[in-house]
Motif scaffolding. Structure first.
Motif, PDB file in Angstrom:
ATOM      1  N   ALA A 295       0.606  -1.053   0.123  1.00  0.00           N
ATOM      2  CA  ALA A 295      -0.186  -0.266   0.179  1.00  0.00           C
ATOM      3  C   ALA A 295       0.571   1.528   0.288  1.00  0.00           C
ATOM      4  O   ALA A 295       1.478   1.255   0.406  1.00  0.00           O
ATOM      5  CB  ALA A 295      -0.924  -0.089   1.264  1.00  0.00           C
ATOM      6  N   ALA A 296       0.549   2.385  -1.015  1.00  0.00           N
ATOM      7  CA  ALA A 296       1.434   3.127  -0.689  1.00  0.00           C
ATOM      8  C   ALA A 296       0.679   4.551   0.215  1.00  0.00           C
ATOM      9  O   ALA A 296      -0.724   4.893   0.206  1.00  0.00           O
ATOM     10  CB  ALA A 296       1.248   4.422  -2.001  1.00  0.00           C
ATOM     11  N   LEU A 297       1.621   5.065   1.016  1.00  0.00           N
ATOM     12  CA  LEU A 297       1.729   5.666   2.824  1.00  0.00           C
ATOM     13  C   LEU A 297       0.882   7.003   2.146  1.00  0.00           C
ATOM     14  O   LEU A 297       1.484   8.057   1.066  1.00  0.00           O
ATOM     15  CB  LEU A 297       2.408   5.528   3.099  1.00  0.00           C
ATOM     16  N   SER A 298      -0.197   7.474   2.772  1.00  0.00           N
ATOM     17  CA  SER A 298      -0.720   9.235   1.542  1.00  0.00           C
ATOM     18  C   SER A 298       0.423   9.794   3.232  1.00  0.00           C
ATOM     19  O   SER A 298       0.842   9.535   3.827  1.00  0.00           O
ATOM     20  CB  SER A 298      -2.224   9.555   2.241  1.00  0.00           C
ATOM     21  N   PRO A 299       0.381  10.922   2.352  1.00  0.00           N
ATOM     22  CA  PRO A 299       0.973  12.369   3.162  1.00  0.00           C
ATOM     23  C   PRO A 299       0.390  12.381   5.322  1.00  0.00           C
ATOM     24  O   PRO A 299       2.003  12.756   6.124  1.00  0.00           O
ATOM     25  CB  PRO A 299       0.120  13.379   1.867  1.00  0.00           C
ATOM     26  N   GLU A 300      -1.011  12.497   4.842  1.00  0.00           N
ATOM     27  CA  GLU A 300      -1.227  12.382   6.132  1.00  0.00           C
ATOM     28  C   GLU A 300      -1.207  11.005   7.090  1.00  0.00           C
ATOM     29  O   GLU A 300      -0.249  11.252   8.494  1.00  0.00           O
ATOM     30  CB  GLU A 300      -3.106  12.114   5.795  1.00  0.00           C
ATOM     31  N   THR A 301      -1.033   9.532   6.606  1.00  0.00           N
ATOM     32  CA  THR A 301      -0.302   9.030   7.265  1.00  0.00           C
ATOM     33  C   THR A 301       0.817   9.165   7.422  1.00  0.00           C
ATOM     34  O   THR A 301       1.712   9.035   8.776  1.00  0.00           O
ATOM     35  CB  THR A 301      -0.755   7.669   6.996  1.00  0.00           C
ATOM     36  N   LYS A 302       1.686   9.434   7.224  1.00  0.00           N
ATOM     37  CA  LYS A 302       3.687   9.308   7.040  1.00  0.00           C
ATOM     38  C   LYS A 302       3.440  10.507   7.325  1.00  0.00           C
ATOM     39  O   LYS A 302       4.513  10.717   8.708  1.00  0.00           O
ATOM     40  CB  LYS A 302       4.065  10.342   5.765  1.00  0.00           C
ATOM     41  N   GLN A 303       2.904  11.550   7.742  1.00  0.00           N
ATOM     42  CA  GLN A 303       2.817  12.820   8.562  1.00  0.00           C
ATOM     43  C   GLN A 303       2.376  12.366  10.321  1.00  0.00           C
ATOM     44  O   GLN A 303       3.354  12.961  11.134  1.00  0.00           O
ATOM     45  CB  GLN A 303       1.992  13.936   8.540  1.00  0.00           C
ATOM     46  N   ALA A 304       1.674  11.751  10.552  1.00  0.00           N
ATOM     47  CA  ALA A 304       0.973  10.713  11.518  1.00  0.00           C
ATOM     48  C   ALA A 304       2.485   9.448  12.169  1.00  0.00           C
ATOM     49  O   ALA A 304       2.431   9.825  13.075  1.00  0.00           O
ATOM     50  CB  ALA A 304      -0.706  10.114  11.971  1.00  0.00           C
ATOM     51  N   LEU A 305       2.731   9.418  11.484  1.00  0.00           N
ATOM     52  CA  LEU A 305       4.014   8.727  11.617  1.00  0.00           C
ATOM     53  C   LEU A 305       5.312   9.363  12.062  1.00  0.00           C
ATOM     54  O   LEU A 305       5.491   8.534  13.090  1.00  0.00           O
ATOM     55  CB  LEU A 305       4.316   7.214  10.905  1.00  0.00           C
ATOM     56  N   ASP A 306       5.319  10.005  11.760  1.00  0.00           N
ATOM     57  CA  ASP A 306       6.422  10.906  12.121  1.00  0.00           C
ATOM     58  C   ASP A 306       6.186  11.567  13.235  1.00  0.00           C
ATOM     59  O   ASP A 306       6.919  11.657  14.048  1.00  0.00           O
ATOM     60  CB  ASP A 306       6.238  12.848  10.800  1.00  0.00           C
TER      61      ASP A 306
END
Length: 919
Positions: free
Chosen positions: A334-345
């Motif tokens: 699955a390609a991670l969305s910018p929102e998911t990457k931001q939450a993981l960051d």
């Protein structure tokens, strides 16, 4: 027969045993020990002419001497004695028997085949059901029944296992018992003289003690019966199948490309997929898939999965292994969305991987697992999440597992599938036990977890096809059936096996499949003249009923320009073929304009007759190297657009058809339409045994067939001496066109009545919307604001062998459209349904009439139509449930001779006997 008397097999009150022995180690001794030691609470009565007792239990000298009639008989005596015993048990009233004995025609033995017929003849007058012969037996662990000679007793559980091979029972129990896997029912079918896969699927589909059904299949004797039962069972619970004998030979000498590509195992793939089953390839996979598909966390799956997995791990190596396995299995990250990457960051160390797989570093505590999992569960592109853990000295495996459990519990009912792989042994034992207790799918390795995810994806795809809602078919001209019938009759009268190329193309053209214009000529000079008339480059082909593959024999020449070149090529072709195949009858040549489609893909469409499942359709990449490329997919007719496109999507060439680089997408809709039309051709014309369209060119402009072959074969007569039904050879009963008719209501309103089709889902929804609230309550016995997509699919996805729904339409524009469908503009007026039990003894009916059509005679017409249909198919009784307040329906039922019995909760049960119960 199907489920008749199977309750006596699985829920007997008493059991008789014939063939028990005191000789240690003998089959009879093992059988007796297992049966007496199983814990069955009812009487077990041994029958033995020379022993007073077996295993300390009083024995009786004969069946007639038994003190009571047993529900179930278990027989392990010499083969010549079995028919007499079955007759005696049947006369006593016994309703089921397990015949362990072999010697009933295995390996083609003539005397054995006669014995097999004798036991069927002995059982039939009393409807005594037979499991076997030549089987290991059957078991119902929850009732303490072990009527087998297995050396291992099964644990009770909720998985049913039905196998053609007795050896698979013992192998499976040896594998499952140490792992704590239990069973509701285990049946070894043996020679399947009577009870077969279809019977047991019908029974187990409604068995409340069975959570999933596992099958080991080597062959299927009754294709339509199996498919009907399997499709119904698969709608109720997971059905998972292992197929033995995958590499049977037999296609090497096939007469067409389609015949060569449609191997037996590939056909079984198509059958299982069409039935909504999941196919696996080993015992390990069988149980893993059962646990996956029945697991609590997986049951919360979304309906729109696409094979996209998000991976969460505390070890980069585990993520790499999982990714490799995922790609190998046909899934994707699955390609991670910018929102998911931001939450993981925001919740992970700066050193996290920054992409999927999400590596949260080896020191990850439970809190980090919780935060990362919460973020991934919100990722819209992920169809599931795989959470992995490898043991480290600075992080607790149990704490990480607890974090996963707590996160999922907090989102109960709103979470997509979650798979776990806690890798290791002693350090992760407690975590794995926690996942098992909480119903979370857990695996030992990344590869096993990915396989579990892909099991779910394949199962989901098959289920989606089982409950598909295709778009309405486009309007079009009716096929020219008389023209095709004339061509086939002429070929059969001339005892020709293959149509000529020109005839084959005429058949396709009559069914709306575009073909390149072809001229038939008698000699080289005529070929040259035809080329001159056509103008431009032409293709020249030999015309001979004796030559299967023209190009292999030098019988094809392309890009010929001018009459002289064509004449010279034709003369050379005659010489080559006369030398290579001197006995071949050369009938002339075909000449056609070269089709210039530089961006087109070469495809193959075909049909071949499978000995077990009848016509099977093929789609794939075409051309002269078609067998080498072997990029193909198979499916059973009838097809609609959804099924056709799903079939195409299984191939590699389908990705090319989507367009790439500077090449635009091909007309996929037109390819699917060709498959649907080819399906209709095969349904309409039972004499067509094989079709090969290769190549079919497809590009953005559309499709066109350059070459075609059609094989014809005379079909036999039915047992009554009448011509066999055109659709009898099909494994799935197609749309029954013969039930279409038009009539007028008493007020003159024109009505077109026909069976409901899957593509009628939108019309059915609109009909529902035009019911007032009280009519909805009367019809569905409860208030209902809207028909759900799932209910709509179930109402329109009919197995015409078991269910029928006749829909009334107000014609607009003149009747039917393509393939016998109603015109696109028709309005639904009402529907009457009939759902029969597997034995056709009873069938439930229901009628709904649009509120504005009430009191105009439509309900009466629908009732008569469905009763006529039920009587014609030999149904014993029609019944229904009507609310006591529905006085109009109760009056209609009285008018048609129904008996009315008032039940509780204001419901009236109505019944009408149509015929004697079929024996």
């Amino acid at each position: 027969m199907t489920i008749r008397n199977l309750d006596a097999l699985f829920q007997p009150g008493s059991i008789a045993l014939v063939g028990a022995s005191r000789r240690a180690g003998s089959l009879g001794a093992v059988l007796a020990r297992n049966l007496f030691a199983g814990g069955f609470q009812g009487p077990i009565m041994p029958v033995h002419p020379n022993s007073d007792a077996i295993e300390g239990v009083l024995a009786y000298p004969s069946v007639e001497a038994l003190p009571q009639t047993p529900d179930l008989a278990v027989i392990a005596t010499p083969p010549d004695s079995v028919a007499g015993l079955l007759k005696a048990f049947g006369d006593r009233g016994t309703r089921a028997a397990v015949v362990i004995t072999a010697g009933f025609g295995e390996g083609g033995d003539g005397a054995g085949a006669a014995r097999k017929q004798a036991i069927l003849d002995a059982a039939q007058p009393n409807l005594l059901r037979i499991v076997g012969p030549n089987c290991l037996g059957m078991m119902v662990p929850g009732l303490g029944i072990n009527a087998s000679f297995s050396h291992i007793a099964p644990l009770p559980g909720d998985l049913a296992f039905v196998t053609q091979s007795g050896a698979m029972v013992t192998a499976m129990l040896d594998w499952a018992t140490p792992r704590g896997i239990g069973f509701s029912k285990i049946v070894s079918l043996g020679d399947k003289a009577d009870v077969d896969f279809g019977d047991l699927l019908d029974y187990l589909a409604m068995d409340g003690r069975t959570r999933a059904i596992l099958l080991y299949v080597e062959s299927i004797a009754h294709a339509r019966k199996f498919l009907s039962a399997a499709r119904i069972a698969a709608r109720n619970k997971p059905v998972i199948v292992v197929k033995g004998g995958r590499h049977a030979e037999g296609a090497a000498a096939a007469a067409s490309h389609t015949g060569a590509l449609a191997g037996a195992d590939a056909v079984y793939d198509a059958v299982f997929a069409r039935a909504g089953l999941l196919r696996v390839y080993s015992l390990n996979e069988l149980f893993d898939a059962a646990e996956t598909l029945t697991n609590l966390s997986v049951q919360r799956r979304r309906a729109d999965g696409g094979g996209r997995l998000a991976i969460l791990t505390n070890g980069g190596g585990l993520g790499v292994l999982a990714t490799d396995a995922l790609i190998d299995e046909g899934g994707r990250l699955a390609a991670l969305s910018p929102e998911t990457k931001q939450a993981l960051d925001a919740c992970l160390p700066a050193t996290w991987s920054g992409a999927n797989p999400v590596d949260i570093i080896g020191d990850a505590p439970g809190a980090r697992y919780r935060a990362a999992l919460e973020a991934l569960l919100k990722e819209p592109s992920a169809d599931a999440v795989l959470v992995m853990h490898c043991p480290t000295a600075i992080a607790s495996a149990t704490e990480a597992a607890e974090a996963v459990v707590e996160t999922l519990a907090a989102r109960a009912g709103r979470v997509r599938p979650v798979f776990t792989a806690w890798v290791g042994d002693q350090a992760v034992g407690e975590a794995r036990a926690l996942f098992a207790r909480e119903g979370i799918a857990g695996y030992d390795t990344p590869e096993e977890a990915v396989q579990g995810f892909m099991h779910l994806e394949r199962y989901r795809r098959n289920q989606a096809l089982l409950l598909r809602v295709p778009r309405p078919e486009p309007e079009g001209e009716e096929p020219d059936r008389p023209a095709v019938r004339g061509l086939l009759d002429q070929a059969l009268a001339e005892q020709r096996e293959w149509l000529s190329e020109a005839e084959a193309k005429a058949v396709l053209q009559a069914y709306g499949i575009p073909v390149v214009a072809t001229r038939v000529v008698a000699d080289p000079e005529a070929a040259g003249a035809a080329a001159a008339e056509i103008g431009g480059p032409v293709a020249l082909k030999i015309l001979s009923r004796d030559i299967t593959h023209k190009s292999d024999m030098g019988g094809v020449a392309l890009d010929l320009q001018g009459a002289a070149a064509v004449t010279e090529a034709a003369e050379a072709m005659n010489r080559r073929i006369a030398a290579a195949a001197p006995t071949a009858l050369l009938e002339g040549f075909t000449v056609q304009a070269m089709c210039r489609r530089p961006d087109a893909e070469e495809l193959i469409l075909g049909v071949v007759d499978d000995p077990q499942f009848g016509p099977v359709m093929l789609f794939g990449q075409g051309g002269t190297a078609v067998e080498v490329i072997a990029d193909k997919a198979l499916a059973l007719p009838p097809l609609d657009t959804v099924l056709a496109e799903a079939m195409m999507a299984e191939t590699r060439v389908y990705r090319l058809l989507q367009g790439y680089r500077d090449r635009p997408p091909a007309a996929v809709d037109e390819i699917a339409a060709c498959l649907v039309r080819l399906s209709q051709l095969i349904i309409d014309m039972p004499e067509i045994g094989e079709v090969d369209i290769n190549p079919l060119l497809a590009d953005a402009e559309g499709v066109i067939a350059l070459d075609a072959r059609v094989r014809v074969t005379p079909r036999g007569l039915s047992t009554t001496g009448a011509p066999a039904a055109a659709t009898a050879r099909l494994a799935i009963r197609p749309y029954p066109r013969e039930l279409e008719r038009s009539f007028a209501l008493p007020d003159g309103t024109a009505v077109f009545l026909r069976p409901l089709r899957p593509s009628d889902a939108p019309a059915l929804r609109e009909t529902f919307r035009r019911l007032d609230a009280e009519d909805v309550r009367m019809r569905f016995l409860m208030p209902l604001d809207e028909i759900s997509d799932d209910l709509l699919a179930r109402l329109t996805q009919l197995d015409y062998d078991r269910e029928m729904a006749l829909a009334a339409f107000a014609p607009s524009g003149g009747g039917q459209g393509d393939n016998g469908q109603a015109d696109k503009g028709q309005e639904g007026l009402g529907v009457v349904r009939l759902a029969a039990d597997p034995d056709n003894r009873k069938a439930e009916f229901a009628i709904v009439v649009r509120s504005d059509m009430k009191r105009r005679g439509l309900g009466r017409a629908l009732m008569k139509a469905i009763l006529d249909y039920a009587e014609a198919r030999g149904t014993g009784q029609v019944w229904g449930s009507v609310l006591a307040g529905n006085t109009a329906m109760l009056a209609l039922c009285k008018e048609f001779g129904f008996s009315l019995v008032h039940a509780e909760a204001g419901v009236v049960h109505v019944t009408r006997d149509l015929a004697a119960v079929p024996e």
